[in-house]
Write an enzyme that holds these catalytic residues in place. Structure first.
Site, mmCIF file in Angstrom:
data_model
loop_
_atom_site.group_PDB
_atom_site.id
_atom_site.type_symbol
_atom_site.label_atom_id
_atom_site.label_comp_id
_atom_site.label_asym_id
_atom_site.label_seq_id
_atom_site.Cartn_x
_atom_site.Cartn_y
_atom_site.Cartn_z
ATOM 1 N N ARG A 55 0.834 -1.208 0.000
ATOM 2 C CA ARG A 55 0.000 0.000 0.000
ATOM 3 C C ARG A 55 0.863 1.249 0.000
ATOM 4 N NH1 ARG A 55 -2.295 2.617 4.443
ATOM 5 N NH2 ARG A 55 -2.120 0.744 5.739
ATOM 6 N N TYR A 108 -13.108 18.929 -16.161
ATOM 7 C CA TYR A 108 -13.773 17.631 -16.256
ATOM 8 C C TYR A 108 -14.851 17.575 -15.176
ATOM 9 C CZ TYR A 108 -14.347 12.687 -15.013
ATOM 10 O OH TYR A 108 -14.858 11.474 -14.659
ATOM 11 N N ASP A 177 -3.713 19.655 -14.429
ATOM 12 C CA ASP A 177 -4.136 18.345 -14.911
ATOM 13 C C ASP A 177 -3.690 18.247 -16.371
ATOM 14 O OD1 ASP A 177 -5.482 16.185 -16.013
ATOM 15 O OD2 ASP A 177 -7.307 16.503 -14.849
ATOM 16 N N LYS A 202 -6.066 7.341 -19.373
ATOM 17 C CA LYS A 202 -6.261 7.860 -20.721
ATOM 18 C C LYS A 202 -5.020 7.616 -21.584
ATOM 19 C CE LYS A 202 -10.001 9.492 -18.681
ATOM 20 N NZ LYS A 202 -10.231 9.211 -17.257
#
Length: 391
Positions: A55, A108, A177, A202
């Site tokens: 983790r 977005y 971003d 993406k």
């Protein structure tokens, strides 16, 4: 290694010292043995390097983080299970109740929804500076400015150097971003931006088979994002996904060249079609920020195209989209396959009608993610869909 194509292949990776494997192995383990109590204590205290629990860190994920840090020109990077997890970790890791986050949109819909719906529950004031301008929106409480290198879905630009200079003069952290552009086209840190993030799902992955996010920047800023996002929230990326991203990024520069070539051809075709009212693509001379795009973007203008039909109605969009054969109707973007969607009913359905109107997300707007198919075939598909529909 100075060329991005070379660094995309080699950065962060070398043959495995045990087997000689060229592809970075998937380290499929939850925990790592640390030998002695003393070394375990030192590992958990951060006094010695090494792995303790996946983790927090994993060798396959670490190779991916090193690759993205190199491509973005950052000191370090931290990977997450999704772009949304990266966004939430940035906000939770760097802001406190009473702080203010200012964004330049449109954003977005998932990002804006997260900031408005969850950010404000955490006591963070969220301010849209798109209409008023950044300088007029900054206050003594502003701690973060958020931009997209190409806005989703209307493909507007912000002058990153101006944003960075204005914020830095006030001690404000800036985040860009870079999902739409990737480091192949824009490197925000070189413009003075503090942190860059991606939905790796993406273009970085590029094949529509892995979900992930990443944040890159200076050690001092990334460290609290890592601690919060991985150590406290648990939004870590799985090693199998990291392996797929490592594979995908090797061909990123080649794919982005094909995306840009196809998108420009599609945009030029749409611009002259009588059923289309307006085309949004920064590579067109008609784009209001074409000069800024030429200055800020390197090697192309991206693989995303948006256009509005003459009839600004959902039924008209449905008539066109439902005739497409090569463009699959789906959200997401950046795949080898071309995708099409109606943002008002999908990606931006998370925000209010008022926010959609302000962002230009009309009922007649279509967003295309142009894949790597031959441009002639994509243009032919759009032509038959538009020609078969009477505006």
């Amino acid at each position: 290694m100075t060329h991005l194509r070379t660094r995309a292949v080699h950065a962060g990776q070398q043959p495995d010292p045990t087997t000689g494997a060229i592809a970075t192995p998937i380290t499929q383990t939850t925990a790592f043995g640390y030998g002695t109590l003393e070394r375990g204590a030192a590992l958990f205290a951060g006094e010695v390097p090494g792995y303790r629990y996946s983790r927090f860190a994993n060798p396959t994920v670490a190779a991916l983080e090193a690759k993205l840090a190199d491509l973005e020109g950052a000191q370090t990077a931290v990977a997450f299970a999704s772009g949304t997890a990266a966004t939430a970790s940035l906000v939770l890791g760097l802001l406190r109740p009473g702080d203010e986050l200012v964004f330049l949109g449109p954003l977005y819909g998932g990002t804006e929804g997260l900031l408005r719906n969850l950010g404000e529950r955490w006591g963070i004031r969220v301010v849209d500076a798109t209409a008023t301008g950044l300088e007029a929106s900054l206050t003594p409480a502003t701690r973060m400015v958020w931009v997209e290198t190409l806005t989703n879905p209307t493909l507007r630009l912000h002058d990153l150097a101006d944003v960075a200079a204005m914020a830095r003069a006030r001690g404000i952290t800036t985040v860009a971003d870079n999902t739409f552009c990737t480091p192949c086209l824009v490197r925000p840190l070189e413009c003075g931006i503090d942190l860059v993030m991606h939905s790796m799902t993406k273009y970085l992955g590029g094949h529509g088979d892995a979900t992930g996010g990443i944040v890159a920047g200076a050690d001092a800023l990334v460290a609290p994002v890592r601690k919060t996002g991985l150590g406290q929230v648990g939004g870590n990326l799985a090693p199998q996904e990291a392996f797929l991203f490592l594979r995908g990024i090797k061909t990123l520069p080649l794919r982005m060249a094909a995306h840009c070539e196809g998108a420009l051809a599609v945009a030029r075709f749409l611009q002259q079609h009588p059923a289309v009212r307006v085309v949004h693509y920064p590579g067109l001379e008609s784009h209001p920020q074409h000069a800024l795009a030429q200055r800020q973007m390197q090697g192309g203008f991206g693989g995303m195209v948006a256009f509005e039909l003459q009839r600004c109605e959902r039924s008209a969009v449905a008539a066109v989209l439902n005739r497409l054969a090569l463009f699959t109707q789906a959200v997401s973007l950046g795949d080898t396959d071309s995708l099409a969607c109606h943002p008002a009913s999908t990606t931006h359905s998370f925000v209010s009608q008022q926010a959609r109107d302000a962002a230009g997300v009309t009922e007649g707007l279509v967003r295309l993610s142009v894949g790597i198919e031959h441009p002639d075939d994509l243009v032919a598909d759009l032509a038959q869909a538009l020609d078969g529909w009477a505006p």
